[in-house]
Scaffold this motif. Structure first.
Motif, mmCIF file in Angstrom:
data_model
loop_
_atom_site.group_PDB
_atom_site.id
_atom_site.type_symbol
_atom_site.label_atom_id
_atom_site.label_comp_id
_atom_site.label_asym_id
_atom_site.label_seq_id
_atom_site.Cartn_x
_atom_site.Cartn_y
_atom_site.Cartn_z
ATOM 1 N N MET A 189 9.568 15.643 38.752
ATOM 2 C CA MET A 189 10.965 15.634 38.356
ATOM 3 C C MET A 189 11.388 14.192 38.110
ATOM 4 O O MET A 189 11.161 13.321 38.929
ATOM 5 C CB MET A 189 11.807 16.267 39.472
ATOM 6 N N ASN A 190 12.007 13.958 36.972
ATOM 7 C CA ASN A 190 12.454 12.638 36.572
ATOM 8 C C ASN A 190 13.935 12.482 36.926
ATOM 9 O O ASN A 190 14.770 13.186 36.384
ATOM 10 C CB ASN A 190 12.230 12.466 35.067
ATOM 11 N N VAL A 191 14.252 11.568 37.841
ATOM 12 C CA VAL A 191 15.631 11.344 38.265
ATOM 13 C C VAL A 191 16.055 9.942 37.830
ATOM 14 O O VAL A 191 15.389 8.965 38.153
ATOM 15 C CB VAL A 191 15.775 11.466 39.799
ATOM 16 N N SER A 192 17.166 9.864 37.097
ATOM 17 C CA SER A 192 17.713 8.556 36.748
ATOM 18 C C SER A 192 19.124 8.469 37.327
ATOM 19 O O SER A 192 19.920 9.389 37.184
ATOM 20 C CB SER A 192 17.721 8.341 35.236
ATOM 21 N N ILE A 193 19.403 7.362 37.982
ATOM 22 C CA ILE A 193 20.693 7.153 38.637
ATOM 23 C C ILE A 193 21.318 5.893 38.043
ATOM 24 O O ILE A 193 20.683 4.833 38.019
ATOM 25 C CB ILE A 193 20.519 7.000 40.164
ATOM 26 N N SER B 264 28.346 -0.750 41.084
ATOM 27 C CA SER B 264 26.915 -1.042 41.178
ATOM 28 C C SER B 264 26.289 -0.073 42.179
ATOM 29 O O SER B 264 26.829 0.156 43.259
ATOM 30 C CB SER B 264 26.686 -2.491 41.607
ATOM 31 N N VAL B 265 25.176 0.492 41.801
ATOM 32 C CA VAL B 265 24.502 1.476 42.640
ATOM 33 C C VAL B 265 23.673 0.725 43.678
ATOM 34 O O VAL B 265 22.747 -0.010 43.334
ATOM 35 C CB VAL B 265 23.597 2.400 41.794
ATOM 36 N N VAL C 110 21.327 9.941 47.048
ATOM 37 C CA VAL C 110 21.230 10.860 45.912
ATOM 38 C C VAL C 110 19.854 11.517 45.892
ATOM 39 O O VAL C 110 19.735 12.745 45.752
ATOM 40 C CB VAL C 110 21.500 10.118 44.579
ATOM 41 N N ARG C 111 18.810 10.725 46.044
ATOM 42 C CA ARG C 111 17.442 11.276 45.994
ATOM 43 C C ARG C 111 17.181 12.268 47.126
ATOM 44 O O ARG C 111 16.526 13.288 46.930
ATOM 45 C CB ARG C 111 16.409 10.155 45.994
ATOM 46 N N GLU C 112 17.693 11.967 48.320
ATOM 47 C CA GLU C 112 17.516 12.890 49.450
ATOM 48 C C GLU C 112 18.244 14.209 49.203
ATOM 49 O O GLU C 112 17.722 15.283 49.502
ATOM 50 C CB GLU C 112 18.022 12.253 50.746
ATOM 51 N N LYS C 113 19.448 14.144 48.657
ATOM 52 C CA LYS C 113 20.216 15.364 48.393
ATOM 53 C C LYS C 113 19.567 16.196 47.281
ATOM 54 O O LYS C 113 19.607 17.420 47.312
ATOM 55 C CB LYS C 113 21.664 15.023 48.013
ATOM 56 N N LEU C 114 18.982 15.532 46.295
ATOM 57 C CA LEU C 114 18.368 16.257 45.186
ATOM 58 C C LEU C 114 17.034 16.909 45.580
ATOM 59 O O LEU C 114 16.570 17.813 44.902
ATOM 60 C CB LEU C 114 18.187 15.340 43.977
ATOM 61 N N GLU C 115 16.440 16.445 46.684
ATOM 62 C CA GLU C 115 15.216 17.089 47.176
ATOM 63 C C GLU C 115 15.489 18.544 47.545
ATOM 64 O O GLU C 115 14.645 19.414 47.337
ATOM 65 C CB GLU C 115 14.665 16.344 48.389
ATOM 66 N N LYS C 116 16.678 18.813 48.078
ATOM 67 C CA LYS C 116 17.047 20.181 48.444
ATOM 68 C C LYS C 116 17.110 21.068 47.208
ATOM 69 O O LYS C 116 16.666 22.213 47.226
ATOM 70 C CB LYS C 116 18.396 20.181 49.168
ATOM 71 N N VAL D 36 21.981 11.251 36.986
ATOM 72 C CA VAL D 36 23.136 11.145 37.883
ATOM 73 C C VAL D 36 23.933 9.903 37.496
ATOM 74 O O VAL D 36 23.369 8.826 37.305
ATOM 75 C CB VAL D 36 22.680 11.049 39.362
ATOM 76 N N ILE D 37 25.244 10.082 37.377
ATOM 77 C CA ILE D 37 26.140 8.975 37.063
ATOM 78 C C ILE D 37 27.171 8.866 38.185
ATOM 79 O O ILE D 37 27.933 9.802 38.429
ATOM 80 C CB ILE D 37 26.860 9.183 35.712
ATOM 81 N N LEU D 38 27.175 7.739 38.862
ATOM 82 C CA LEU D 38 28.147 7.469 39.923
ATOM 83 C C LEU D 38 29.183 6.514 39.343
ATOM 84 O O LEU D 38 28.836 5.495 38.751
ATOM 85 C CB LEU D 38 27.449 6.832 41.128
#
Length: 126
Positions: free
Chosen positions: A1-5, A11-12, A20-26, A39-41
Motif C-alpha cells: 500500500m502506497n501512503v503519501s502524507i 508542516s507535517v 497517520v500510518r498507525e491509524k491506517l494500518e487498521k 492524506v492531506i493534513l
C-alpha cells in the motif's frame, strides 16, 4: 500500500506521520486490496476571521480497484482529526467490502424466490 502524507499551511511532523500510518494500518487489516492512500493534513482558518477557533482538517483519498473513497474530518486538535478520519475511512472500507462480498454471493443468476413461476391454482389436480 502506497501512503503519501502532505501538509497544507502546516508542516507535517514525525509524530503526525507516525500517527497517520498507525491509524491506517487498521484500515489495511480490514481490506488488503488498497492501491494507494493520499492524506492531506491542513489548518483551516476559515472560521478564524469571525472569532471562531482555528480548525485542523485531515483528508484522505483512497484508491481501490475501480473506485476512489474520500473522507474528511474537522477537529480542534490535529490528532483528533486524524483519528476521526481513519475511523471514517475504516467504515467506508468495511461497507465497500460488504457490498463486494454480497455481489459475489448473489451472482448473476436469479434469486431462488423466482424459480417456480407457476401459481398454485394453475396446476391441474390429478
Amino acid at each position: 500500500m502506497n501512503v503519501s502524507i502532505s501538509g497544507h499551511h502546516i508542516s507535517v511532523t514525525e509524530a503526525m506521520d507516525t500517527a497517520v500510518r498507525e491509524k491506517l494500518e487498521k484500515v489495511e487489516r480490514h481490506f488488503d486490496q488498497i492501491q494507494s492512500i493520499k492524506v492531506i493534513l491542513s489548518l483551516d482558518n476559515s472560521g478564524a476571521s469571525d472569532g471562531g477557533k482555528k480548525s485542523h482538517k485531515a483528508e484522505a483519498i483512497m484508491r481501490v480497484s475501480g473506485q476512489e473513497m474520500f473522507v474528511q474530518a474537522l477537529e480542534d486538535d490535529m490528532y483528533k482529526a486524524i483519528n476521526e478520519m481513519a475511523d471514517k475511512l475504516d467504515r467506508q472500507v468495511r461497507k465497500y467490502k460488504t457490498r463486494q462480498e454480497r455481489k459475489k454471493t448473489q451472482g448473476a443468476g436469479r434469486d431462488e424466490r423466482y424459480q417456480d413461476t407457476t401459481p398454485a391454482e394453475a396446476v391441474p389436480a390429478a
